[in-house]
Scaffold this motif. Structure first.
Motif, short mmCIF file in Angstrom:
data_model
loop_
_atom_site.label_atom_id
_atom_site.label_comp_id
_atom_site.label_asym_id
_atom_site.label_seq_id
_atom_site.Cartn_x
_atom_site.Cartn_y
_atom_site.Cartn_z
N TRP A 1 -13.12 -12.65 -12.93
CA TRP A 1 -11.84 -13.22 -12.62
C TRP A 1 -11.47 -12.78 -11.23
CZ3 TRP A 1 -8.36 -16.28 -15.24
CH2 TRP A 1 -7.04 -16.28 -14.80
N ALA A 2 -11.29 -13.74 -10.32
CA ALA A 2 -10.86 -13.45 -8.96
C ALA A 2 -9.86 -14.53 -8.54
CB ALA A 2 -12.04 -13.41 -8.01
N SER A 3 -8.66 -14.13 -8.28
CA SER A 3 -7.61 -15.07 -7.94
C SER A 3 -7.20 -14.92 -6.49
CB SER A 3 -6.40 -14.82 -8.86
OG SER A 3 -5.36 -15.70 -8.53
N HIS A 4 -7.30 -16.02 -5.76
CA HIS A 4 -6.86 -16.09 -4.37
C HIS A 4 -7.54 -15.04 -3.49
CE1 HIS A 4 -3.81 -19.24 -4.87
NE2 HIS A 4 -3.88 -18.84 -6.13
N ILE A 5 -8.87 -15.04 -3.56
CA ILE A 5 -9.69 -14.14 -2.75
C ILE A 5 -10.52 -14.94 -1.74
CG2 ILE A 5 -11.53 -12.41 -2.80
CD1 ILE A 5 -8.96 -11.46 -4.15
N LEU A 6 -11.16 -16.01 -2.21
CA LEU A 6 -12.12 -16.74 -1.36
C LEU A 6 -11.50 -17.28 -0.08
CD1 LEU A 6 -14.23 -18.77 -3.95
CD2 LEU A 6 -14.81 -16.63 -2.81
N GLU A 7 -10.24 -17.66 -0.12
CA GLU A 7 -9.61 -18.23 1.08
C GLU A 7 -9.40 -17.19 2.19
OE1 GLU A 7 -6.23 -17.35 -1.83
OE2 GLU A 7 -8.27 -18.13 -1.94
N HIS A 8 -9.58 -15.92 1.86
CA HIS A 8 -9.45 -14.86 2.87
C HIS A 8 -10.78 -14.60 3.59
CE1 HIS A 8 -5.37 -13.79 1.68
NE2 HIS A 8 -5.78 -14.11 0.46
N LEU A 9 -11.83 -15.30 3.17
CA LEU A 9 -13.14 -15.17 3.80
C LEU A 9 -13.36 -16.31 4.78
CD1 LEU A 9 -15.16 -14.50 0.53
CD2 LEU A 9 -14.31 -12.80 2.15
N HIS A 10 -14.24 -16.09 5.73
CA HIS A 10 -14.62 -17.18 6.62
C HIS A 10 -15.45 -18.17 5.82
CE1 HIS A 10 -13.14 -15.57 10.39
NE2 HIS A 10 -13.55 -14.38 9.99
N THR A 11 -15.38 -19.45 6.19
CA THR A 11 -16.11 -20.50 5.49
C THR A 11 -17.58 -20.15 5.34
OG1 THR A 11 -14.55 -22.12 6.35
CG2 THR A 11 -16.63 -22.97 5.51
N ARG A 12 -18.17 -19.58 6.38
CA ARG A 12 -19.60 -19.25 6.35
C ARG A 12 -19.92 -18.16 5.32
NH1 ARG A 12 -17.37 -16.96 10.90
NH2 ARG A 12 -17.60 -14.71 11.05
N GLU A 13 -18.93 -17.39 4.90
CA GLU A 13 -19.16 -16.30 3.93
C GLU A 13 -19.03 -16.76 2.48
OE1 GLU A 13 -17.41 -12.40 6.12
OE2 GLU A 13 -15.93 -13.97 5.72
N VAL A 14 -18.34 -17.87 2.27
CA VAL A 14 -18.03 -18.32 0.91
C VAL A 14 -19.30 -18.62 0.11
CG1 VAL A 14 -16.91 -20.13 -0.46
CG2 VAL A 14 -15.72 -19.13 1.51
N GLU A 15 -20.27 -19.28 0.72
CA GLU A 15 -21.51 -19.62 0.01
C GLU A 15 -22.20 -18.37 -0.54
OE1 GLU A 15 -24.21 -22.18 2.09
OE2 GLU A 15 -22.64 -23.66 2.51
N ASP A 16 -22.35 -17.35 0.30
CA ASP A 16 -23.01 -16.11 -0.16
C ASP A 16 -22.22 -15.43 -1.27
OD1 ASP A 16 -25.22 -16.33 1.49
OD2 ASP A 16 -24.33 -15.11 3.10
#
Length: 142
Positions: A1-16
């Motif tokens: 469960w992770a809420s509102h975390i991914l948007e704090h990463l750069h787009t290039r980091e999201v895939e990894d």
């Protein structure tokens, strides 16, 4: 469960990050991620209502600008709290396909709920309403 975390990463980091979350999920487990749905902002932005309240969270009033750049309530002088990427339901679905990850994606109009799994997820087996209700119970002040 992770809420509102991914948007704090750069787009290039999201895939990894998605690949690694998927990697550590147990065979019979799921990973649940929630991100803001930028699609809900289109109407507000087209009307120039960038600073009008969309909704009230436990932190206070949230505006379209908060959803795009990070809530000014908590990100003031905290660059790590700023948003560095954004999501729509269609973008997440395409991203999971490109990464060849099993998942189920659904938006309630403000948030996108992403359920990752090691196996294909039968849409009929996912009670997305329970996931959404649990999320809102979690963020609502008691």
């Amino acid at each position: 469960w992770a809420s509102h975390i991914l948007e704090h990463l750069h787009t290039r980091e999201v895939e990894d990050v998605l690949k690694n979350i998927h990697r550590v999920i147990k065979n019979d487990g799921v990973g649940i991620l929630i991100v803001p749905d930028l699609k809900c902002l289109v109407d507000k932005l087209s009307k120039g209502e960038i600073h009008k309240e969309l909704y009230t969270s436990s932190m206070g009033s949230i505006t379209p600008m908060d959803m795009i750049y990070g809530a000014t309530i908590i990100s003031k002088d905290k660059e790590y709290m700023m948003h560095k990427t954004g999501f729509t339901e269609e973008y997440v679905i395409d991203l999971l396909k490109v990464l060849k990850l099993h998942g189920y994606v659904n938006s309630d109009g403000s948030n996108i709920f992403i359920i990752l799994s090691k196996s294909p997820i039968d849409e009929l087996c996912v009670n997305i309403d329970n996931v959404i209700n649990d999320f809102y119970r979690w963020i609502t002040p008691h």
